[in-house]
Design a protein around this motif. Structure first.
Motif, PDB file in Angstrom:
ATOM      1  N   ASP A  45       0.826  -1.208   0.000  1.00 56.39           N
ATOM      2  CA  ASP A  45       0.000   0.000   0.000  1.00 56.39           C
ATOM      3  C   ASP A  45       0.865   1.264   0.000  1.00 56.39           C
ATOM      4  N   ALA A  46       1.960   1.237   0.747  1.00 57.83           N
ATOM      5  CA  ALA A  46       2.852   2.395   0.801  1.00 57.83           C
ATOM      6  C   ALA A  46       3.511   2.635  -0.561  1.00 57.83           C
ATOM      7  N   SER A  47       3.864   1.571  -1.258  1.00 60.94           N
ATOM      8  CA  SER A  47       4.446   1.722  -2.599  1.00 60.94           C
ATOM      9  C   SER A  47       3.430   2.321  -3.562  1.00 60.94           C
ATOM     10  N   GLY A  48       2.191   1.860  -3.476  1.00 57.43           N
ATOM     11  CA  GLY A  48       1.137   2.410  -4.328  1.00 57.43           C
ATOM     12  C   GLY A  48       0.881   3.881  -4.031  1.00 57.43           C
ATOM     13  N   LEU A  49       0.896   4.242  -2.768  1.00 58.26           N
ATOM     14  CA  LEU A  49       0.716   5.638  -2.380  1.00 58.26           C
ATOM     15  C   LEU A  49       1.851   6.498  -2.916  1.00 58.26           C
ATOM     16  N   ARG A  50       3.076   6.001  -2.798  1.00 65.50           N
ATOM     17  CA  ARG A  50       4.232   6.748  -3.288  1.00 65.50           C
ATOM     18  C   ARG A  50       4.154   6.941  -4.800  1.00 65.50           C
ATOM     19  N   GLU A  51       3.700   5.916  -5.516  1.00 62.43           N
ATOM     20  CA  GLU A  51       3.559   6.023  -6.980  1.00 62.43           C
ATOM     21  C   GLU A  51       2.538   7.091  -7.358  1.00 62.43           C
ATOM     22  N   LYS A  52       1.460   7.195  -6.585  1.00 62.50           N
ATOM     23  CA  LYS A  52       0.448   8.229  -6.863  1.00 62.50           C
ATOM     24  C   LYS A  52       1.045   9.626  -6.699  1.00 62.50           C
TER      25      LYS A  52
END
Length: 117
Positions: free
Chosen positions: A44-51
């Motif tokens: 989830d943190a990786s997805g947030l960072r990508e956004k």
């Protein structure tokens, strides 16, 4: 650009960077509340960072303000209703469980010592 316009531009950009930083940190900390296990949190943190990284190139100040407002609205919509609070932090279950004694009260740590006069 004149000096005043340049100063206003940089002040606005600095304020936007601060709002984005605060939004990212709050969203990242809130992600911990939703993730049950660490391996789920990392995804989830990786997805947030990508956004956040996907919109890094935007330069128009008004567009950035709109994106920040939309991000804050999304964050407020999906905030965890019962966030995790560290037990000894304010609001935690152990906070002030053993408060400091009031002034004027003396605590003696001489258990078992006998005074033989």
């Amino acid at each position: 650009m004149s000096g005043a316009t340049t100063a206003a531009y940089f002040a606005r950009r600095a304020a936007q960077k601060e709002r984005v930083r605060i939004l990212y940190r709050c969203a990242l900390k809130d992600t911990l509340n939703w993730a049950v296990h660490r391996h789920l949190f990392y995804q989830d943190a990786s997805g947030l960072r990508e956004k956040f990284e996907a919109n890094k190139h935007v330069e128009d100040l008004d567009t950035i303000d709109k994106m920040i407002a939309a991000g804050e609205a999304t964050y407020n919509k999906w905030r965890h209703p019962d966030p995790y609070i560290v037990p000894w932090a304010p609001g935690g279950s152990k906070f002030t469980r053993n408060p400091v004694p009031p002034s004027g009260i003396e605590i003696l740590y001489d258990y078992g010592k006998e005074e033989n006069d």
